[in-house]
Enzyme design. Structure first.
Site, short mmCIF file in Angstrom:
data_model
loop_
_atom_site.label_atom_id
_atom_site.label_comp_id
_atom_site.label_asym_id
_atom_site.label_seq_id
_atom_site.Cartn_x
_atom_site.Cartn_y
_atom_site.Cartn_z
N CYS A 170 -0.27 -3.39 -17.51
CA CYS A 170 -1.12 -2.62 -16.60
C CYS A 170 -0.71 -2.81 -15.15
CB CYS A 170 -2.59 -2.99 -16.79
SG CYS A 170 -2.98 -4.71 -16.43
N ASN B 294 2.59 -7.30 -11.48
CA ASN B 294 2.62 -7.64 -10.05
C ASN B 294 2.48 -9.14 -9.84
OD1 ASN B 294 2.68 -4.88 -9.81
ND2 ASN B 294 0.61 -4.68 -9.01
N ASP B 295 1.43 -9.71 -10.43
CA ASP B 295 1.21 -11.15 -10.27
C ASP B 295 2.23 -11.96 -11.06
OD1 ASP B 295 -0.85 -11.67 -8.40
OD2 ASP B 295 -2.33 -10.92 -9.81
N ARG C 12 -11.52 -5.25 -16.88
CA ARG C 12 -11.12 -6.58 -16.40
C ARG C 12 -12.30 -7.18 -15.64
NH1 ARG C 12 -6.47 -6.92 -12.01
NH2 ARG C 12 -8.21 -6.29 -10.67
N HIS D 248 0.82 -1.20 0.00
CA HIS D 248 0.00 0.00 0.00
C HIS D 248 0.86 1.26 0.00
CE1 HIS D 248 -3.72 -2.24 1.68
NE2 HIS D 248 -3.84 -2.05 0.40
N ARG E 53 -10.62 -1.95 -12.80
CA ARG E 53 -10.79 -3.01 -11.80
C ARG E 53 -12.25 -3.00 -11.35
NH1 ARG E 53 -6.05 -0.16 -9.96
NH2 ARG E 53 -4.14 -1.40 -10.23
N ARG F 127 3.68 -11.52 -2.93
CA ARG F 127 3.95 -10.09 -3.02
C ARG F 127 3.47 -9.31 -1.81
NH1 ARG F 127 -0.44 -7.23 -5.79
NH2 ARG F 127 -2.11 -8.64 -6.41
N GLU G 35 -0.55 -13.11 -16.44
CA GLU G 35 -0.15 -12.97 -15.04
C GLU G 35 0.58 -14.18 -14.50
OE1 GLU G 35 -3.65 -10.63 -12.88
OE2 GLU G 35 -4.41 -12.18 -14.24
#
Length: 554
Positions: free
Chosen positions: A480, A432-433, A320, A187, A284, A443, A409
């Protein structure tokens, strides 16, 4: 021994310099187990204190917007959860101890349970710590934990930050942010990018720097320079870059690179448009499905999607479908406790268990698209095989959706990129994934931050494979993930075959400025340097040095 210059993971590009101000320890010593004569009165005191803290957390959540609102909402929900407070009240009654100690003991029990659950629940440990400390402070009549205020703009240094602390950072006073713990997808990192504050995480030894020491912070390379000799190198924070940047999305030689925004709720779309985004590269849709016991209706979804589409008439919005499971459990869709939720029933896998829910969402997207003048693309998360992609494409087309794609991903999707792109219209790489699955490193675990860096060589090679497949088949390949917010890495990604970048809207000026001064040949050369580097630090260093010889970089 003097502290040497330090290096962490750069998570929000830009440079700034200023005096250090250190955040107090996030985990203070436990209160003494003081005996009380009147447990009933002590319970009443606890109820009043938790009520005041809950009201303040809720007020802050309502007043916030964007990613900060989402994070403060999660903290407010922890504060309002009656379970831990009831356990503290029971301790007061049974052991006749003062409320501060009872709160600590109760929070410790819940803290251990959240940490053991992993994933989304482990990430809530920091929220619980923050609520615990605020309640204890209120009970003790002292100021709640908060940011330092040295009276001048400063570089904030901390072991780690509670999400609520990061969500309320004063961007006009915090020049840069450096934490000893945390990772690229924490975060802290996400909010630093949203606020436009240069940030470095996972920087060992930074809390040993004395307050008032002048440091230079490079949020791109992860470098923290103690008493920099050339302060001019850090004199211009990235957020001060002029707002007149060309957002049309192209390199200096005219090569098209679409610059889009990541959006988590309808209000974000308007903000992204006001900041110059040409469209949305990742909508999202979880904002509609979370914090409720039943899924949203068709009409609710149509209204929400139409609001986002209306912000970009003539532009592109990539939707998505629901990415539930793992760190985003839903009571009406996902399974109960999974042994390893990150490798479990999530994304499209979860939606396939309830085809009606998926069909309703696809119908809503299609209906909202018909009512708009927006180019709507739809993609599914957690696609692992071409067969899954083909199944999703057929279902989406049956609802009248024309442009259908898949997220890349997991490594299998990148390794089979040619086969995947043969059945979809486009792909979008979720870095990220992809990074966490490539290196088998959760992560959300700060200790594994070094293995969740998008500059890692294996991740870059998987993106290259996907980009090469896109070139061969003439189909778009986007990114993304948070990697798209790094202007230096953006050059590399374009060199790897990426044709669009979607990031936090506030990062688009910096990304656009760098891309607009480079050409395809330079991007290809920088990509080659990054691929040949042995580790992320060497990749960043090599790319920055080569780029600096040709263009002005952030």
């Amino acid at each position: 021994m003097p502290i040497r210059n330090l290096t962490g993971i750069g998570v929000s590009a830009g440079r700034a310099a200023g005096p250090v101000a250190t955040m107090g320890a996030r985990r203070p010593a436990p209160p003494e187990p003081t005996h009380v004569e009147d447990p009933g009165a002590e319970r009443d005191r606890l109820v009043q204190s938790t009520g005041r803290v809950c009201a303040e957390m809720r007020r802050r959540a309502v007043a916030a917007t964007g990613p900060a609102a989402e994070i403060l909402e999660a903290t407010a929900m922890i504060a309002e959860d009656p379970s831990w407070a009831a356990a503290a009240a029971e301790l007061i009654e049974q052991e006749r101890v003062a409320a501060p100690y009872a709160v600590w003991r109760s929070a410790e029990q819940f803290r251990a349970a959240l940490a053991a659950a992993g994933g989304y629940f482990a990430e809530r440990v920091r929220d619980l710590d923050d609520v615990r400390d605020r309640v204890i402070a209120d009970l003790s009549g002292i100021a709640p934990p908060g940011l330092p205020d040295p009276g001048t703009p400063f570089v904030l240094v901390a072991r780690d930050l509670a999400p609520a602390d990061t969500a309320t950072l004063p961007a006009d006073r915090v020049l840069a942010l450096v934490t000893e713990e945390g990772g690229p997808t924490s975060h802290t990192a996400i909010l630093a990018r949203a606020l436009g504050i240069p940030a470095v995480v996972a920087c060992p030894g930074v809390t040993a720097i004395a307050d008032g020491t002048r440091v230079g912070v490079d949020g791109g390379t992860g470098e923290v320079v103690i008493e920099p000799e050339d302060a001019d190198l850090f004199a211009a924070p990235r957020r001060d870059r002029p707002a007149t940047v060309d957002y049309r999305g192209h390199l200096a030689d005219g090569t098209a690179v679409a610059l889009l925004a990541n959006v988590g709720e309808p209000a974000d779309a308007g903000r992204a448009r006001s900041l110059g985004a040409a469209g949305v590269g990742l909508l999202r849709t979880e904002f509609l499905f979370g914090d409720r016991l039943t899924p949203p209706t068709l009409d609710e979804q149509v209204a929400a999607y139409a609001e986002v589409f209306a912000a970009f008439p003539g532009g592109r919005v990539v939707v998505r479908t629901l990415d539930a499971g793992s760190d985003k459990p839903l009571p009406y869709l996902t399974a109960g406790v999974e042994t390893n939720p990150a490798l479990g029933v999530r994304g499209l896998r979860a939606m396939r268990t309830d085809p009606e829910l998926l069909d309703t969402q696809l119908s809503a997207v299609a209906e909202a698209a018909r009512r708009s003048h927006t180019e709507v693309w739809t993609m599914a998360p957690m696609i692992a095989t071409p067969a899954e992609a083909a199944e999703f494409v057929a279902r989406a087309r049956a609802h009248g959706l024309a442009r259908v794609g898949a997220m890349v991903e997991v490594p299998s999707a990148a390794l089979l990129a040619d086969d995947l792109l043969a059945v979809v219209d486009f792909v979008s790489v979720g870095t990220n994934d992809l990074t966490q699955y490539t290196y088998a490193a959760d992560r959300l675990v700060g200790a594994l931050a070094a293995l969740n860096d998008p500059w890692l060589p294996a991740v870059l090679r998987l993106i290259q494979m996907t980009g090469d497949a896109g070139r061969r088949l003439g189909k778009p390949v986007g990114v993304c993930g948070e990697a798209a917010a790094d202007p230096l890495l953006a050059l590399v990604l374009v060199g790897l075959g990426v044709t669009s970048l979607s990031a936090t809207a506030r990062m688009l000026p910096a990304v656009a400025a760098v891309l607009g001064s480079a050409d395809q040949a330079l991007c290809a050369r920088l990509a080659d340097i990054a691929l040949r580097a042995g580790d992320p630090a060497a990749a960043r260093r090599g790319v920055r040095e080569a780029a600096a010889e040709a263009i002005e970089i952030v």
